[in-house]
Motif scaffolding. Structure first.
Motif, PDB file in Angstrom:
ATOM      1  N   LEU A 187      -6.252  12.712  -0.507  1.00  0.00           N
ATOM      2  CA  LEU A 187      -4.995  11.987  -0.436  1.00  0.00           C
ATOM      3  C   LEU A 187      -4.593  11.806   1.021  1.00  0.00           C
ATOM      4  N   SER A 188      -3.724  10.850   1.282  1.00  0.00           N
ATOM      5  CA  SER A 188      -3.285  10.601   2.655  1.00  0.00           C
ATOM      6  C   SER A 188      -2.414  11.756   3.142  1.00  0.00           C
ATOM      7  N   ASP A 189      -2.293  11.857   4.454  1.00  0.00           N
ATOM      8  CA  ASP A 189      -1.441  12.895   5.029  1.00  0.00           C
ATOM      9  C   ASP A 189       0.012  12.725   4.589  1.00  0.00           C
ATOM     10  N   ALA A 190       0.448  11.470   4.427  1.00  0.00           N
ATOM     11  CA  ALA A 190       1.839  11.227   4.020  1.00  0.00           C
ATOM     12  C   ALA A 190       2.111  11.797   2.636  1.00  0.00           C
ATOM     13  N   ILE A 191       1.150  11.650   1.716  1.00  0.00           N
ATOM     14  CA  ILE A 191       1.326  12.204   0.367  1.00  0.00           C
ATOM     15  C   ILE A 191       1.277  13.724   0.411  1.00  0.00           C
ATOM     16  N   ARG A 192       0.340  14.253   1.165  1.00  0.00           N
ATOM     17  CA  ARG A 192       0.225  15.709   1.259  1.00  0.00           C
ATOM     18  C   ARG A 192       1.489  16.316   1.874  1.00  0.00           C
ATOM     19  N   ASP A 193       2.051  15.664   2.877  1.00  0.00           N
ATOM     20  CA  ASP A 193       3.241  16.201   3.542  1.00  0.00           C
ATOM     21  C   ASP A 193       4.423  16.303   2.591  1.00  0.00           C
ATOM     22  N   VAL A 194       4.619  15.287   1.772  1.00  0.00           N
ATOM     23  CA  VAL A 194       5.783  15.319   0.889  1.00  0.00           C
ATOM     24  C   VAL A 194       5.592  16.328  -0.239  1.00  0.00           C
ATOM     25  N   ALA A 222       0.831  -1.207   0.000  1.00  0.00           N
ATOM     26  CA  ALA A 222       0.000   0.000   0.000  1.00  0.00           C
ATOM     27  C   ALA A 222       0.866   1.259   0.000  1.00  0.00           C
ATOM     28  N   GLN A 223       1.975   1.223   0.729  1.00  0.00           N
ATOM     29  CA  GLN A 223       2.872   2.374   0.751  1.00  0.00           C
ATOM     30  C   GLN A 223       3.643   2.504  -0.559  1.00  0.00           C
ATOM     31  N   ARG A 224       3.978   1.370  -1.167  1.00  0.00           N
ATOM     32  CA  ARG A 224       4.633   1.419  -2.481  1.00  0.00           C
ATOM     33  C   ARG A 224       3.699   2.047  -3.508  1.00  0.00           C
ATOM     34  N   ASP A 225       2.415   1.708  -3.438  1.00  0.00           N
ATOM     35  CA  ASP A 225       1.443   2.324  -4.345  1.00  0.00           C
ATOM     36  C   ASP A 225       1.409   3.837  -4.135  1.00  0.00           C
ATOM     37  N   GLU A 226       1.494   4.255  -2.881  1.00  0.00           N
ATOM     38  CA  GLU A 226       1.480   5.695  -2.609  1.00  0.00           C
ATOM     39  C   GLU A 226       2.766   6.356  -3.107  1.00  0.00           C
ATOM     40  N   LEU A 227       3.901   5.665  -3.021  1.00  0.00           N
ATOM     41  CA  LEU A 227       5.145   6.221  -3.573  1.00  0.00           C
ATOM     42  C   LEU A 227       5.030   6.411  -5.078  1.00  0.00           C
ATOM     43  N   PRO A 257       7.019  10.663   5.809  1.00  0.00           N
ATOM     44  CA  PRO A 257       7.801   9.450   5.545  1.00  0.00           C
ATOM     45  C   PRO A 257       8.252   9.298   4.100  1.00  0.00           C
ATOM     46  N   TYR A 258       7.544   9.934   3.153  1.00  0.00           N
ATOM     47  CA  TYR A 258       7.921   9.797   1.745  1.00  0.00           C
ATOM     48  C   TYR A 258       8.892  10.884   1.279  1.00  0.00           C
ATOM     49  N   GLY A 259       9.128  11.883   2.113  1.00  0.00           N
ATOM     50  CA  GLY A 259      10.001  12.984   1.721  1.00  0.00           C
ATOM     51  C   GLY A 259      11.390  12.538   1.292  1.00  0.00           C
ATOM     52  N   PRO A 260      12.075  11.680   2.078  1.00  0.00           N
ATOM     53  CA  PRO A 260      13.415  11.252   1.674  1.00  0.00           C
ATOM     54  C   PRO A 260      13.433  10.477   0.360  1.00  0.00           C
TER      55      PRO A 260
END
Length: 455
Positions: free
Chosen positions: A387-394, A356-361, A401-404
């Motif tokens: 969109l998820s908070d992780a996607i919005r944050d990056v 699921a996280q790979r799909d978001e990446l 978590p996806y920023g790096p």
């Protein structure tokens, strides 16, 4: 086979196949990290990022119609490691199947006169291979250098020259040159403009490429002065003249459908939204009837098409289709090419995290260029999409978590190999796999786009 089939591809091995091992880098030099995940526990102190393997780097070449028509290929290494030899560079190009790429696109390849004499270019010779010689890096007399450029032409390749001037001594070289490469920072703007005008007047058949173009304003300036190709970071930067632009209706409808897909809406509701835009409805039916879906009978209803495609695949395809709904097709297609390579790279480097996280990446890679594509601030786009908070944050703050992961890809695009290796270590990624991963993602994007032309 079309683009949809590539978006649907999974990374798991086929039945009966051995589990994938740690990917080896494109062969240039042995790396300091052993295969098998040693980097997972390494720190920057334990492994100096500057010792990471060299990797192939690619700079986009954009023509006057805003088409991404080819790439300039180079090899870059970390700060402490010596640059790869020219022979190693050509071996890496062969390993990356550059000849197949150059069968369709322009491939600009730096070469020394000595490598021309040794015919190291032979395995890469195609009509679209353009070998670039730096006039400033050789002491050969102009007549002898011109002879070697003619040898490239006789082998069926194109020739390019950088560091040339309008001096009489360079005239024999420019006479056998298919393209002159200039760098925007090599002189003042008045001097640069004057040189371009002189080159255009004296050698009207010769193409002119300008490197170091950082903004769309600079790109328009170079085009106005007569250049044919631009290289630089401008393609993936926001054009200042588009700050007041609005998202067109077709893309708004696509966003509505994307939002519904993420909220598990009923198929009937998805169908009603798709019907609001005839062009979008046509594409959904077209995707569902593509051979890659494995459906043998013709699908004529939107409801059935959405069921056949499935939510995950429809979501990915809708994201890609956003690049093909605008009026500036050539530029948007160029952005799609970069975005697909980003998305695939992020998906591969995330192979050890949940699917699921790979799909978001993958989505992060595609979405990272949406503000440039849609010509509106990213904050406006994020307000419209669920969109998820992780996607919005990056995408909004380069954080989360996806920023790096996204930073890693951007550093590679900018040929900052040492810094990219350092970021990879913090993610538990072997830096010596980055070259192979970048090449895999690049080739995947090329193949996907090539096959999509026949859909």
């Amino acid at each position: 086979m079309g683009l949809l089939s590539f978006l649907n591809r999974k990374n798991e091995p086929e039945a009966g196949a051995a589990a994938p091992q740690a990917r080896a880098p494109v062969p240039m030099a042995a790396g300091p990290v052993a295969a098998g995940g040693a980097a997972a526990t390494a720190t920057v102190e334990q492994l100096d990022y500057a010792d990471a393997d060299a990797m192939l780097c690619r700079d986009e070449i954009v023509d006057k119609r805003h088409r991404l028509c080819g790439y300039l290929f180079t090899a870059k290494a970390g700060g402490k490691r010596a640059a790869p030899s020219e022979r190693e560079f050509f071996e890496a190009l062969r390993a990356a199947d550059l000849a197949a790429f150059a069968a369709r696109r322009i491939a600009v390849i730096p070469i020394t006169p000595e490598a021309v004499a040794a015919q190291q270019y032979a395995a890469l010779a195609t009509p679209n291979s353009m070998f670039l010689i730096d006039r400033r890096q050789t002491a050969l007399p102009a007549a002898e250098l011109a002879a070697r450029m003619l040898a490239l032409r006789q082998a069926g390749c194109k020739t390019a020259l950088c560091g040339a001037s309008m001096a009489a001594a360079d005239a024999p070289l420019l006479a056998v040159c298919d393209a002159a490469f200039l760098h925007l920072s090599d002189s003042s703007l008045p001097q640069f403009q004057n040189l371009m005008r002189q080159l255009r007047a004296a050698y009207p058949a010769m193409q002119i490429a300008v490197d170091g173009v950082g903004t769309w304003d600079e790109q328009r300036m170079c085009l106005a002065w007569g250049c044919d190709y631009c290289l630089g970071e401008f393609l993936t930067t926001t054009d200042t003249v588009d700050q007041e632009a609005k998202i067109d209706q077709s893309r708004l409808t696509s966003i509505d459908l994307l939002n519904l897909l993420r909220t598990d809406a009923e198929v009937g509701e998805l169908t009603e939204v798709a019907k609001q835009d005839p062009g979008l409805a046509f594409h959904v039916l077209r995707w569902a009837n593509a051979p890659s879906t494995g459906h043998h009978s013709t699908i004529t209803s939107l409801k059935e098409a959405i069921i056949v495609l499935g939510r995950t695949h429809l979501y990915r395809w809708l994201m890609v289709s956003m690049f093909r709904l605008g009026s500036t097709h050539e530029r948007d297609e160029a952005l799609l090419e970069v975005a697909l390579a980003r998305a695939r790279f992020l998906e591969i480097v995330g192979e050890d995290i949940p699917q699921a996280q790979r799909d978001e990446l993958f989505l992060v890679g595609l979405l990272s260029l949406f503000d440039i594509l849609l010509k509106v601030p990213m904050a406006v786009i994020m307000e419209k999409m669920h969109l998820s908070d992780a996607i919005r944050d990056v995408l909004l703050k380069s954080g989360g978590p996806y920023g790096p992961y996204l930073m890693l890809k951007l550093l590679i695009e900018r040929s900052q190999v040492g810094r990219a290796a350092e970021v990879a270590l913090t993610l538990g990624i072997d830096p010596d796999t980055l070259g192979a991963t970048s090449t895999d993602a690049f080739q995947w994007a090329q193949e996907a786009l090539h096959h999509s032309m026949g859909e």
